[in-house]
Design an enzyme around this catalytic site. Structure first.
Site, mmCIF file in Angstrom:
data_model
loop_
_atom_site.group_PDB
_atom_site.id
_atom_site.type_symbol
_atom_site.label_atom_id
_atom_site.label_comp_id
_atom_site.label_asym_id
_atom_site.label_seq_id
_atom_site.Cartn_x
_atom_site.Cartn_y
_atom_site.Cartn_z
ATOM 1 N N LYS A 216 0.834 -1.211 0.000
ATOM 2 C CA LYS A 216 0.000 0.000 0.000
ATOM 3 C C LYS A 216 0.864 1.254 0.000
ATOM 4 C CE LYS A 216 -1.380 1.800 3.919
ATOM 5 N NZ LYS A 216 -1.513 3.097 4.554
ATOM 6 N N ASN A 217 1.825 1.301 0.922
ATOM 7 C CA ASN A 217 2.567 2.552 1.104
ATOM 8 C C ASN A 217 3.527 2.844 -0.042
ATOM 9 O OD1 ASN A 217 1.173 3.172 3.353
ATOM 10 N ND2 ASN A 217 2.759 2.544 4.810
ATOM 11 N N ARG B 55 -3.814 11.070 4.255
ATOM 12 C CA ARG B 55 -2.663 11.968 4.288
ATOM 13 C C ARG B 55 -1.778 11.843 3.048
ATOM 14 N NH1 ARG B 55 -0.649 14.372 8.394
ATOM 15 N NH2 ARG B 55 1.414 13.994 7.528
ATOM 16 N N CYS C 291 -3.609 13.146 12.570
ATOM 17 C CA CYS C 291 -4.420 11.930 12.465
ATOM 18 C C CYS C 291 -4.315 11.202 13.788
ATOM 19 C CB CYS C 291 -3.959 11.068 11.299
ATOM 20 S SG CYS C 291 -2.364 10.341 11.570
ATOM 21 N N ARG D 248 1.828 14.718 12.887
ATOM 22 C CA ARG D 248 2.313 14.479 11.526
ATOM 23 C C ARG D 248 2.369 15.737 10.644
ATOM 24 N NH1 ARG D 248 -0.324 9.075 9.277
ATOM 25 N NH2 ARG D 248 1.584 8.927 8.078
ATOM 26 N N PRO D 249 3.248 16.668 10.991
ATOM 27 C CA PRO D 249 3.406 17.856 10.144
ATOM 28 C C PRO D 249 4.058 17.529 8.796
ATOM 29 C CG PRO D 249 4.910 17.933 12.037
ATOM 30 C CD PRO D 249 4.145 16.646 12.139
ATOM 31 N N VAL D 250 4.082 18.532 7.892
ATOM 32 C CA VAL D 250 4.706 18.331 6.573
ATOM 33 C C VAL D 250 5.788 19.390 6.328
ATOM 34 C CG1 VAL D 250 2.818 17.094 5.436
ATOM 35 C CG2 VAL D 250 2.781 19.605 5.520
ATOM 36 N N ASP D 251 6.347 19.927 7.431
ATOM 37 C CA ASP D 251 7.346 21.001 7.290
ATOM 38 C C ASP D 251 8.564 20.568 6.466
ATOM 39 O OD1 ASP D 251 7.635 19.276 9.524
ATOM 40 O OD2 ASP D 251 9.104 20.611 10.443
ATOM 41 N N LEU D 252 8.993 19.317 6.622
ATOM 42 C CA LEU D 252 10.181 18.876 5.875
ATOM 43 C C LEU D 252 9.894 18.818 4.375
ATOM 44 C CD1 LEU D 252 11.743 15.985 8.019
ATOM 45 C CD2 LEU D 252 11.974 18.444 8.257
ATOM 46 N N ASP E 25 4.991 0.423 11.848
ATOM 47 C CA ASP E 25 3.759 -0.146 11.303
ATOM 48 C C ASP E 25 3.553 -1.613 11.706
ATOM 49 O OD1 ASP E 25 3.197 2.258 10.138
ATOM 50 O OD2 ASP E 25 3.708 1.668 8.101
ATOM 51 N N ILE F 83 8.613 6.717 16.655
ATOM 52 C CA ILE F 83 8.298 7.449 15.419
ATOM 53 C C ILE F 83 7.081 8.364 15.606
ATOM 54 C CG2 ILE F 83 7.814 7.246 12.928
ATOM 55 C CD1 ILE F 83 10.489 5.982 13.653
ATOM 56 N N ARG G 258 -8.659 -0.166 4.525
ATOM 57 C CA ARG G 258 -7.729 0.816 3.947
ATOM 58 C C ARG G 258 -6.420 0.147 3.538
ATOM 59 N NH1 ARG G 258 -7.091 6.372 6.998
ATOM 60 N NH2 ARG G 258 -5.768 6.535 5.176
HETATM 61 C C1 EPZ Z 1 4.893 6.733 6.214
HETATM 62 O O1 EPZ Z 1 4.279 7.866 6.807
HETATM 63 C C2 EPZ Z 1 3.829 5.657 6.159
HETATM 64 N N1 EPZ Z 1 2.682 6.127 5.369
HETATM 65 C C3 EPZ Z 1 3.371 5.301 7.563
HETATM 66 O O2 EPZ Z 1 2.452 4.223 7.471
HETATM 67 C C4 EPZ Z 1 4.586 4.853 8.379
HETATM 68 O O3 EPZ Z 1 4.183 4.610 9.706
HETATM 69 C C5 EPZ Z 1 5.668 5.936 8.351
HETATM 70 O O4 EPZ Z 1 5.992 6.276 6.975
HETATM 71 C C6 EPZ Z 1 6.942 5.546 9.070
HETATM 72 O O5 EPZ Z 1 7.450 4.378 8.495
HETATM 73 C C7 EPZ Z 1 2.718 6.083 4.048
HETATM 74 O O6 EPZ Z 1 3.699 5.692 3.431
HETATM 75 C C8 EPZ Z 1 1.485 6.488 3.322
HETATM 76 P P1 EPZ Z 1 7.366 9.954 8.173
HETATM 77 P P2 EPZ Z 1 5.005 9.284 6.734
HETATM 78 O O7 EPZ Z 1 7.379 11.196 7.363
HETATM 79 O O8 EPZ Z 1 5.742 9.379 5.465
HETATM 80 C C9 EPZ Z 1 7.498 13.443 11.482
HETATM 81 C C10 EPZ Z 1 0.427 3.064 7.845
HETATM 82 O O9 EPZ Z 1 -0.133 2.560 8.855
HETATM 83 N N2 EPZ Z 1 7.491 14.416 10.361
HETATM 84 O O10 EPZ Z 1 8.518 9.005 8.036
HETATM 85 O O11 EPZ Z 1 3.978 10.303 7.032
HETATM 86 C C11 EPZ Z 1 6.203 12.645 11.573
HETATM 87 O O12 EPZ Z 1 5.202 13.371 12.255
HETATM 88 C C12 EPZ Z 1 1.086 4.423 7.905
HETATM 89 O O13 EPZ Z 1 0.451 2.498 6.737
HETATM 90 C C13 EPZ Z 1 7.639 15.762 10.636
HETATM 91 O O14 EPZ Z 1 7.761 16.181 11.796
HETATM 92 O O15 EPZ Z 1 6.008 9.148 7.952
HETATM 93 C C14 EPZ Z 1 6.663 11.393 12.284
HETATM 94 O O16 EPZ Z 1 6.708 11.628 13.661
HETATM 95 C C15 EPZ Z 1 0.890 5.116 9.207
HETATM 96 N N3 EPZ Z 1 7.662 16.646 9.587
HETATM 97 C C16 EPZ Z 1 8.082 11.201 11.743
HETATM 98 O O17 EPZ Z 1 8.469 12.466 11.207
HETATM 99 C C17 EPZ Z 1 7.552 16.226 8.288
HETATM 100 O O18 EPZ Z 1 7.564 17.075 7.381
HETATM 101 C C18 EPZ Z 1 8.241 10.150 10.648
HETATM 102 O O19 EPZ Z 1 7.215 10.350 9.695
HETATM 103 C C19 EPZ Z 1 7.407 14.851 8.028
HETATM 104 C C20 EPZ Z 1 7.384 13.970 9.079
#
Ligand code: EPZ
Length: 423
Positions: free
Chosen positions: A22-23, A94, A118, A123-127, A308, A330, A400
């Site tokens: 999925k991811n 997301r 969520c 889960r911000p998107v600042d990066l 996950d 995480i 999902r």
């Molecule tokens: C992906 O989410 C997966 N989702 C998640 O799977 C998975 O848990 C996660 O990676 C970690 O492996 C998809 O691929 C659709 P991150 P993602 O950016 O990309 C913080 C599932 O159940 N962060 O690696 O959103 C964030 O809040 C889902 O299938 C920022 O602060 O994860 C988290 O604490 C749930 N700013 C950490 O980084 C940012 O701009 C890692 O998140 C981006 C992230």
């Protein structure tokens, strides 16, 4: 609302075919926005999230050809007809936010709703946004929308992520492939889904090197070509069934699972006393006798133990002969399954980032409620191992991310059925 009813206590025995991830699929689908030529994806998982992404892409102008019974889907973004992804579409999932980068790279502008938090955390998107700014995009956030513009095109940039983010690494890759010049991503995520995305983009004509390592180098190209790619096997689905087989006892062959993508889990399962035997095209998981041993886990970016699979592994820990600790590093709020597992008789105390799980000899069926995708499936695992009947409400979470879940479990001898009762 549908619910799943499980009569537990039967070991799982059989073969489970593993679906496409999925991811990975969600990001591969979005990659189709980058090219005016078609992208065909094989082993596409038929899930609520992938169907939803198809609808979102259609709203942006992508022709999606997904035959009813097929796992091969063709995406053709001859033209982008809209560059706006509204709140209603992004809030539901997301990963929809990932349409921003490809549209910015191809058309020079995009307006995409902020995804918001969520159940598992803020889960911000600042990066993501900092990466686009480094590539020369102007970003304005207004009324919950990100308005991004790079009217003279994106420029290659040197980006150092302060911490590892799967989504930001993927999103930066998706934009940088069409940028002018070279982009380097340091402290990049190394998940198999990143490698899959790089392989697919390279098949489309992109120039990406180093995916799977901490530094990725992308040399921008002016356009991409027609391509066909097979979605990587879902390591989280495979890991989930591996844990289910370990928890219930029995023997399951996970067809298509890739052992190299599951190293940390395999180590933890073996430490719990489970036999794990990788073969040419899959993994055999076997536990015939005796209690599981307690094992601590500590979630980390790949190749560490995946967040996950933390909820699923907690169901196994609940039945171990001793105390185990799960540390979630995480996401800040990813223990919602703990109180529900406790309803089935588990003994779990959550303290901040840590859950202390004192193993019990037996779990007992009960009605429970799912709060997110992975939490739901941990309740399925616990229900399969529990004595008596477990009723899992809010099954839409499972839909999902798990393709044909009941069918795959029933084929291994589980007593699982779905009905349309109220939640
Ligand atoms: C992906 O989410 C997966 N989702 C998640 O799977 C998975 O848990 C996660 O990676 C970690 O492996 C998809 O691929 C659709 P991150 P993602 O950016 O990309 C913080 C599932 O159940 N962060 O690696 O959103 C964030 O809040 C889902 O299938 C920022 O602060 O994860 C988290 O604490 C749930 N700013 C950490 O980084 C940012 O701009 C890692 O998140 C981006 C992230």
């Amino acid at each position: 609302m549908d619910r799943i009813i499980i009569t537990g206590g039967r070991p799982l025995r059989g073969v489970i075919p593993i679906s496409g991830a999925k991811n990975s699929a969600l990001k591969l689908m979005v990659a189709s926005l980058l090219s005016s030529e078609p992208l065909t994806l094989d082993r596409m998982p038929r899930l609520a999230d992938t169907r939803f992404t198809a609808t979102l892409l259609e709203s942006l102008g992508v022709a999606v050809d997904w035959p009813d019974a097929g796992a091969t889907v063709r995406f053709h973004a001859r033209e982008i007809t809209s560059t706006i992804a509204p709140y209603d579409l992004v809030r539901k999932m997301r990963a929809s936010f990932n349409v921003l980068g490809p549209m910015l790279a191809r058309v020079g502008h995009a307006t995409v709703s902020l995804p918001g938090g969520c159940a598992i955390g803020a889960r911000p998107v600042d990066l993501h946004l900092k990466a686009f700014e480094a590539m020369g995009a102007d970003i304005v956030i207004e009324q919950g929308y990100v308005k991004a513009a790079a009217l003279r095109g994106l420029k290659g940039a040197s980006i150092v992520f302060p911490f590892v983010s799967v989504g930001a690494t993927e999103h930066a890759m998706l934009a940088a492939v069409l940028a002018d010049g070279e982009t380097t991503l340091e402290n990049a995520a190394r998940e198999p889904e990143i490698v899959d995305l790089a392989n697919c983009l390279n098949a489309m004509g992109a120039k990406i090197e180093g995916a799977g390592g901490g530094a990725i180098v992308i040399t921008g190209v002016t356009s991409l070509r027609e391509a066909r790619h097979m979605v990587v096997a879902d390591r989280i689905e495979a890991g989930t069934y591996a844990i289910a087989a370990a928890t219930t006892g029995g023997e399951v062959r996970l067809e298509g699972a890739v052992a190299q993508h599951l190293g940390a889990l395999i180590q933890a399962l073996r430490a719990a006393g489970v036999e794990v035997i990788p073969d040419a095209d899959g993994i055999v998981v076997r536990r015939e006798n005796g209690r599981l041993q307690p094992v601590d886990i500590d979630t980390q970016p790949f190749p560490g133990f995946p967040t996950d699979l933390q909820a699923q592994f907690m169901a196994l820990m609940a039945l171990a002969d001793g105390t185990s600790i799960a540390r979630e590093n995480i996401f800040e709020n990813r223990f919602m399954h703990a109180p529900e597992l406790s309803r089935l008789g588990a003994d779990i105390t959550v303290r901040g980032k840590e859950a202390v799980v004192r193993g019990v000899a037996k779990l007992h069926g009960a009605p429970v409620m799912a709060t997110d995708l992975r939490a739901s499936v941990s309740l399925v695992i616990a229900g399969l191992a529990a004595e008596g009947e477990t009723i899992i409400n809010r099954v839409y979470h499972l839909d999902r991310g798990f393709e044909r879940l009941e069918e795959k479990l029933v084929a291994c001898g589980a007593d699982v059925r779905r009905d349309g009762g109220s939640a």
